[in-house]
Each structure stands twice: as structure tokens, then as C-alpha cells.
Enzyme design. Structure first.
Site, short mmCIF file in Angstrom:
data_model
loop_
_atom_site.label_atom_id
_atom_site.label_comp_id
_atom_site.label_asym_id
_atom_site.label_seq_id
_atom_site.Cartn_x
_atom_site.Cartn_y
_atom_site.Cartn_z
N GLN A 139 1.92 -6.17 -3.16
CA GLN A 139 2.40 -6.26 -1.78
C GLN A 139 3.70 -5.47 -1.59
OE1 GLN A 139 1.35 -9.52 -3.40
NE2 GLN A 139 -0.56 -8.57 -2.84
N LYS A 182 1.87 1.99 -5.15
CA LYS A 182 2.44 1.39 -6.37
C LYS A 182 1.54 1.64 -7.58
CE LYS A 182 2.43 -2.58 -4.25
NZ LYS A 182 2.11 -2.16 -2.88
N VAL A 211 2.77 14.14 -3.93
CA VAL A 211 2.22 15.16 -3.04
C VAL A 211 0.69 15.16 -3.08
CG1 VAL A 211 4.27 16.64 -3.03
CG2 VAL A 211 2.59 16.90 -4.87
N THR A 266 -9.80 -5.28 1.60
CA THR A 266 -10.61 -5.86 2.68
C THR A 266 -11.35 -4.82 3.51
OG1 THR A 266 -8.68 -5.83 4.12
CG2 THR A 266 -9.09 -7.87 2.92
N ASP A 302 -8.92 -1.22 8.59
CA ASP A 302 -8.07 -0.07 8.91
C ASP A 302 -6.62 -0.51 8.83
OD1 ASP A 302 -10.05 1.72 9.37
OD2 ASP A 302 -9.83 1.79 11.56
N LYS A 342 -0.51 4.11 -8.24
CA LYS A 342 -0.37 5.46 -8.78
C LYS A 342 0.95 5.59 -9.55
CE LYS A 342 1.03 10.00 -7.74
NZ LYS A 342 1.03 11.25 -7.00
N ASP A 397 2.53 14.74 1.33
CA ASP A 397 1.51 15.72 1.71
C ASP A 397 0.78 15.36 2.99
OD1 ASP A 397 0.66 13.64 -0.24
OD2 ASP A 397 -1.34 14.38 0.23
N VAL A 405 -7.90 -1.27 0.48
CA VAL A 405 -8.69 -1.24 -0.75
C VAL A 405 -9.35 -2.60 -0.97
CG1 VAL A 405 -8.57 -0.78 -3.25
CG2 VAL A 405 -6.96 0.33 -1.71
N GLY A 457 -4.50 -4.36 -3.72
CA GLY A 457 -5.53 -3.35 -3.91
C GLY A 457 -4.81 -2.07 -4.28
N HIS A 458 -4.90 -1.70 -5.56
CA HIS A 458 -4.18 -0.53 -6.04
C HIS A 458 -5.18 0.55 -6.45
CE1 HIS A 458 -0.62 -3.34 -7.28
NE2 HIS A 458 -0.88 -3.38 -6.00
N ASP A 513 0.80 -1.23 0.00
CA ASP A 513 0.00 0.00 0.00
C ASP A 513 0.84 1.28 0.00
OD1 ASP A 513 -2.24 -1.65 0.11
OD2 ASP A 513 -2.18 -1.71 2.30
P1 GDP Z 1 -0.72 0.24 -3.58
O1 GDP Z 1 -1.37 -1.00 -3.07
O2 GDP Z 1 0.74 0.30 -3.31
O3 GDP Z 1 -1.03 0.52 -5.03
O4 GDP Z 1 -1.35 1.44 -2.75
P2 GDP Z 1 -2.91 1.65 -2.38
O5 GDP Z 1 -3.61 2.11 -3.60
O6 GDP Z 1 -3.43 0.47 -1.65
O7 GDP Z 1 -2.79 2.80 -1.30
C1 GDP Z 1 -2.19 4.02 -1.61
C2 GDP Z 1 -3.24 5.14 -1.44
O8 GDP Z 1 -2.58 6.38 -1.41
C3 GDP Z 1 -4.23 5.23 -2.57
O9 GDP Z 1 -5.46 5.65 -2.03
C4 GDP Z 1 -3.67 6.33 -3.48
O10 GDP Z 1 -4.65 7.02 -4.21
C5 GDP Z 1 -3.03 7.22 -2.46
N1 GDP Z 1 -1.83 7.94 -2.89
C6 GDP Z 1 -0.81 7.51 -3.69
N2 GDP Z 1 0.16 8.43 -3.74
C7 GDP Z 1 -0.26 9.48 -2.97
C8 GDP Z 1 0.33 10.73 -2.58
O11 GDP Z 1 1.43 11.07 -2.95
N3 GDP Z 1 -0.41 11.51 -1.72
C9 GDP Z 1 -1.65 11.15 -1.26
N4 GDP Z 1 -2.28 11.96 -0.43
N5 GDP Z 1 -2.22 9.97 -1.59
C10 GDP Z 1 -1.52 9.16 -2.43
P1 IMO Z 2 -0.96 -4.23 -2.14
O1 IMO Z 2 -0.54 -4.76 -3.49
C1 IMO Z 2 -1.03 -4.71 2.18
C2 IMO Z 2 -1.13 -8.82 3.71
C3 IMO Z 2 -2.40 -9.30 4.40
C4 IMO Z 2 -1.81 -10.28 5.39
C5 IMO Z 2 -0.66 -10.91 4.61
C6 IMO Z 2 -1.01 -12.26 3.98
O2 IMO Z 2 -2.23 -3.47 -2.16
O3 IMO Z 2 0.17 -3.48 -1.52
P2 IMO Z 2 -2.48 -12.94 1.87
O4 IMO Z 2 -3.93 -12.76 1.58
O5 IMO Z 2 -1.58 -12.30 0.86
O6 IMO Z 2 -2.09 -14.37 2.13
O7 IMO Z 2 -2.24 -12.18 3.28
O8 IMO Z 2 -0.31 -9.98 3.61
N1 IMO Z 2 -1.33 -8.28 2.36
C7 IMO Z 2 -1.26 -6.98 2.04
N2 IMO Z 2 -1.07 -5.89 2.82
N3 IMO Z 2 -1.13 -4.56 0.86
C8 IMO Z 2 -1.29 -5.63 0.05
O9 IMO Z 2 -1.27 -5.55 -1.30
C9 IMO Z 2 -1.40 -6.92 0.64
N4 IMO Z 2 -1.58 -8.17 0.16
C10 IMO Z 2 -1.51 -9.00 1.21
O10 IMO Z 2 -3.07 -8.23 5.01
O11 IMO Z 2 -1.25 -9.58 6.48
MG MG Z 3 -2.87 -1.62 -1.79
#
Ligand code: GDP
Ligand code: IMO
Ligand code: MG
Length: 427
Positions: A223, A16, A413, A300, A303, A18, A332, A298, A40-41, A13
């Protein structure tokens, strides 16, 4: 033959999606090499927000060919519904390529994931419940079902029988569940075969030919480094290799082909699920990071646990991935704190430790040693260059770069495509 790997430097999270989407316009292929719909991206394009789980984030860039590599585990129902969801929003998904060697997440893998977690009770991993671990376990145990098996009914039947032989014993005798019928699984899987057929390809050949023809290929990790099955905080990890080496095995490219490895690094730290997290905050600062950063999963909806930036982890990510660059995201979110603590080392049994301890017992009771950096209060979301940032924000970035061991080449940002400061070009 520019081949870039883009991966998470922390516990997932990091942003990646973005970062991949941002590069999508200048990239010919975006390849996912591991994981599945546990990812979850979130990608924000203009006023549109997309949540992608299985598809590579490059799918949103018209000129880019998205590829699901052999190392990915694929839930066909999720793939098809993600595709139709995007089609309904006007996104062309016809270029998608799916490896015939990718393993399929079957309904029984999802069941086993859920019952295993329940059985573990308070020792549970906190998985996403998407069947990821059991599908990779079947792959390693050589009882997995691959995409190509959908096109040979008799082989599929034999393989599902083999896979369910032991599982049904476990389900009925240990977990007290009903046995799963082979025919029903085979029927369900066969129903996906024709729908998936247009996408199935020899992706290893396609990717390597693209590299030979000087196309730009981006390998997008799911991940993050600390969730890696080999290099993460085992057993609180996922069941694949998000680290850079995973791109080679999960896509079928040799390490000599990789030209750049970009670590996506959040300006603070988050984690979902169970497991150690030295800089985790349980106070109002943690609450504020969650609220301001929108740190809710994104996939599950859980929090995310939040804490300060951990430079020990960033250095570790630089080492195990051979990072050439960092993309620092969510700077930011830190706007408004007077002082920002950053973990520079750990204290373990009264001793200062500079690098991530290899021993799980040590890591579980590592206490962060903080250095406090001055914060800033100016809005930075409109900053376009490094010089546009307030002095204290510049110093925060420089300090993180110094501690983390690779240049910070871009800074996020804000969530939008254009809310990025590019310092060094990636291609
Ligand atoms: P990923 O799993 O690595 O693709 O990341 P996620 O999408 O799960 O979580 C990143 C969250 O941060 C998403 O809601 C993005 O829209 C948001 N995001 C990404 N880059 C930035 C940033 O530079 N600033 C802010 N405020 N949000 C960002
Ligand atoms: P993105 O790509 C954050 C975590 C789960 C759990 C562990 C094992 O959005 O960054 P799994 O279902 O993979 O066997 O669960 O890994 N986990 C993540 N945490 N971002 C993810 O993906 C994750 N994918 C799995 O919460 O702790
Ligand atoms: Mg994610």
C-alpha cells in the site's frame, strides 16, 4: 547492518515491486511487514511478468531470503497458490520464512469484509474484499487466529469459537446471512497446517541476528503512506501501517536499526477505491495517464483513478516516514505532454495552504494550485544516466525533488529491471 525500508509515498501502486526486485540482487533478506494480499506488485524480469500479492518481491532473487513478518495478515490459500504458481514457473521458494505471530485471514474475515462493504452502500471504502480490515480488527479485538494456532487443535477450536460467537450474531441477525460453522472453519485451517509448517519461523530472531551479522535487510511496504490507518486519508485507508514505523512493529526491529527509508513516488498520482484525491483528472489527460501508464489494479482489475503529481503529498510522505531518498517511477509515462502541471499547494476556503491539512473536512475540498512545467517528447526508456534525459525531463525531476524534500536517488523509465537510472546507491 544496513536496514532499508522501502515504502509507497502516495496511495499505493507506485512501483514498489519493481524497486524491491531491483534491489533484491544485493539484499540478503526482503521482509514484508504489514498488509496482506490486498497488495498487487508487478515485477518484470526480462520477458517474464510476475504479479505478487502476499510474497515479498525479493522472492524472485535467488540469493535473497523472503520473510513474511508478524505484522502481515496471511490468507493461507492465497499463500499456497502463489507459491505453487511460482514453482511451476521455476522459481525456488523454499527459503521463505513465515512468522508464527502473523495473523490468518480466515474465510469468515473475507465474508465480513464483503458484507460490510455492501451494507455501507454508497459510503463504502472500496476495499479489495480480501478480508484485510476484519482480520486486523480481530487482531486488535484479541480474537484473531495466528499462524502458530494451526499447530494446537484445541486452542484453534477455542479461538475460532470465540471469534465466531459475535460474528454469527451479526451475520444472521443484521446482515441476513447464514451462520458460519466453527467445525468447518477449523477443518479448513487445519488442512493448511502441514503445508505451511516448513516455512514457519521465529522471524524476529532471524531478522535481528541477520542485522547483527551485517546482512542487508530490506523491509518492503505494501500500500502507501496515504492509505496508512494513522497517517492516511482515514477512513478511506487500509487497516495497517505502511509508513516507516510499521516496519519496526511489523517485523520486530528497533527504530535504531533502520538506516535508510526510501519512498517510492510515481511521477504522477493514482488511487484505487473511494476517498479524496485533490489532483484527480476527469478529462482526456486522466484517460491518457491511465492508458499509457497501464493503470489497472493488479489485485482487483479496477481502473485506477489518475491525476497530476501532488507535491504536498510527497512532502507529507517525507515528513511522516523520515524519508532519506525517493525512487521516482514511471517518468516515461509523461513523455509526449507539452506542458505538465504539478500541484505545489492547495487552496482551501480561498486560502493558500502549503502542507497537508490534518482536518478531513479541509482535505475533502482542497483544490490543487498548479505550476506548469515544460514537457518533452523524446523517448527516455533507454536512458541510463541522468544526463541521458532531455533537459526538460531533468528539470521536471529536479523540480519534484526540490518540492518533495528528499533526494531522488533513482528514476524508473520503464517497467523492466534495467529500465532504471540510479543516481545515488541505496546500499
Ligand atoms: P506496487 O503495488 O507499488 O508494486 O505497483 P504495481 O505493480 O501495482 O503498479 C506499478 C506498475 O508500474 C507495474 O505494472 C509496473 O510494472 C509498472 N512500473 C514500475 N516502474 C515503472 C516505470 O518506471 N515505468 C513504467 N512505464 N512502468 C513501471
Ligand atoms: P499495493 O501494495 C492501491 C486500497 C483499496 C481501498 C483501501 C482499503 O499494490 O500498492 P483494503 O482491502 O486494504 O481494506 O482496502 O485501500 N488498497 C490499495 N490501493 N494499492 C494497494 O496495494 C492497495 N491495497 C489496498 O483499494 O481503497
Ligand atoms: Mg500494486
Amino acid at each position: 547492518m544496513p536496514a532499508l525500508v522501502l515504502l509507497g509515498a502516495q496511495w499505493g501502486d507506485e512501483g514498489k515491486g519493481k524497486a524491491t526486485d531491483l534491489l533484491g540482487g544485493s539484499v540478503d533478506y526482503v521482509v514484508r511487514y504489514q498488509g496482506g494480499n490486498n497488495a498487487g506488485h508487478t515485477v518484470v524480469v526480462g520477458d517474464q511478468k510476475y504479479a505478487l500479492h502476499l510474497l515479498p518481491s525479493g522472492i524472485l532473487s535467488p540469493g535473497c531470503t523472503p520473510v513474511i513478518g508478524n505484522g502481515v495478515v496471511v490468507d493461507p490459500s492465497v499463500l499456497l497458490s502463489e507459491l505453487s504458481g511460482l514453482n511451476e514457473r521455476g522459481v525456488d521458494t523454499s527459503k521463505l520464512l513465515l512468522s508464527g505471530n502473523a495473523h490468518i485471514i480466515t474465510p469468515y474475515n473475507v465474508t465480513v469484509d464483503k458484507v460490510t462493504e455492501r451494507f455501507l452502500g454508497k459510503r463504502k471504502i472500496g476495499t479489495t474484499g480480501r478480508g484485510i480490515g476484519p482480520t486486523y480488527a480481530d487482531k486488535i479485538n484479541r480474537v484473531g487466529i495466528r499462524v502458530q494456532d494451526l499447530y494446537d487443535e484445541s486452542i484453534l477450536l477455542q479461538k475460532v469459537e470465540a471469534a465466531l460467537d459475535v460474528k454469527n450474531q451479526l451475520l444472521t441477525k443484521l446482515y441476513n446471512r447464514r451462520a458460519i460453522a466453527v467445525d468447518q472453519v477449523v477443518e479448513e485451517l487445519l488442512a493448511y497446517a502441514e503445508k505451511l509448517r516448513p516455512y514457519v519461523a521465529d522471524t524476529v530472531l532471524v531478522i535481528n541476528q541477520a542485522l547483527e551479522n551485517d546482512k542487508v535487510v530490506l523491509f518492503e511496504g505494501g500500500q502507501g503512506t496515504l492509505l496508512d490507518i494513522d497517517h492516511g486519508t482515514y477512513p478511506f485507508v487500509t487497516s495497517s501501517n505502511p509508513t516507516a514505523g510499521g516496519a519496526c512493529t511489523g517485523a520486530g526491529v528497533g527504530p535504531t536499526k533502520i538506516s535508510r527509508v526510501i519512498g517510492i513516488l510515481k511521477a504522477y498520482t493514482t488511487r484505487v477505491g473511494a476517498g479524496p484525491f485533490p489532483t484527480e483528472l476527469f478529462d482526456e489527460d486522466g484517460e491518457a495517464l491511465r492508458r499509457i501508464g497501464g493503470e489497472v489494479g493488479v489485485t482487483t482489475g479496477r481502473d485506477r483513478r489518475c491525476g497530476w503529481f501532488d507535491a504536498v503529498i510527497a512532502r507529507y510522505a517525507t515528513r511522516v516516514n523520515g524519508l532519506t531518498d525517493f525512487f521516482l517511477t514511471k517518468l516515461d509515462v509523461l513523455t509526449g505532454w507539452e506542458q505538465i502541471p504539478v500541484c505545489v499547494a492547495y487552496e482551501i476556503d480561498g486560502k493558500r495552504v502549503e502542507e497537508l491539512p490534518y482536518s478531513q473536512s479541509d482535505f475533502h475540498h482542497a483544490k490543487p494550485i498548479y505550476e506548469t512545467l515544460p514537457g518533452w517528447s523524446e523517448d527516455i526508456t533507454k536512458a541510463k544516466t541522468f544526463e541521458d534525459l532531455p533537459k526538460n525531463a531533468q528539470d521536471y525531476v529536479k523540480a519534484l525533488e526540490e518540492m518533495s524534500g528528499a533526494p531522488i536517488s533513482a528514476i524508473g523509465v520503464g517497467p523492466g529491471r534495467d529500465e532504471t537510472i540510479q543516481i545515488n546507491s541505496f546500499i
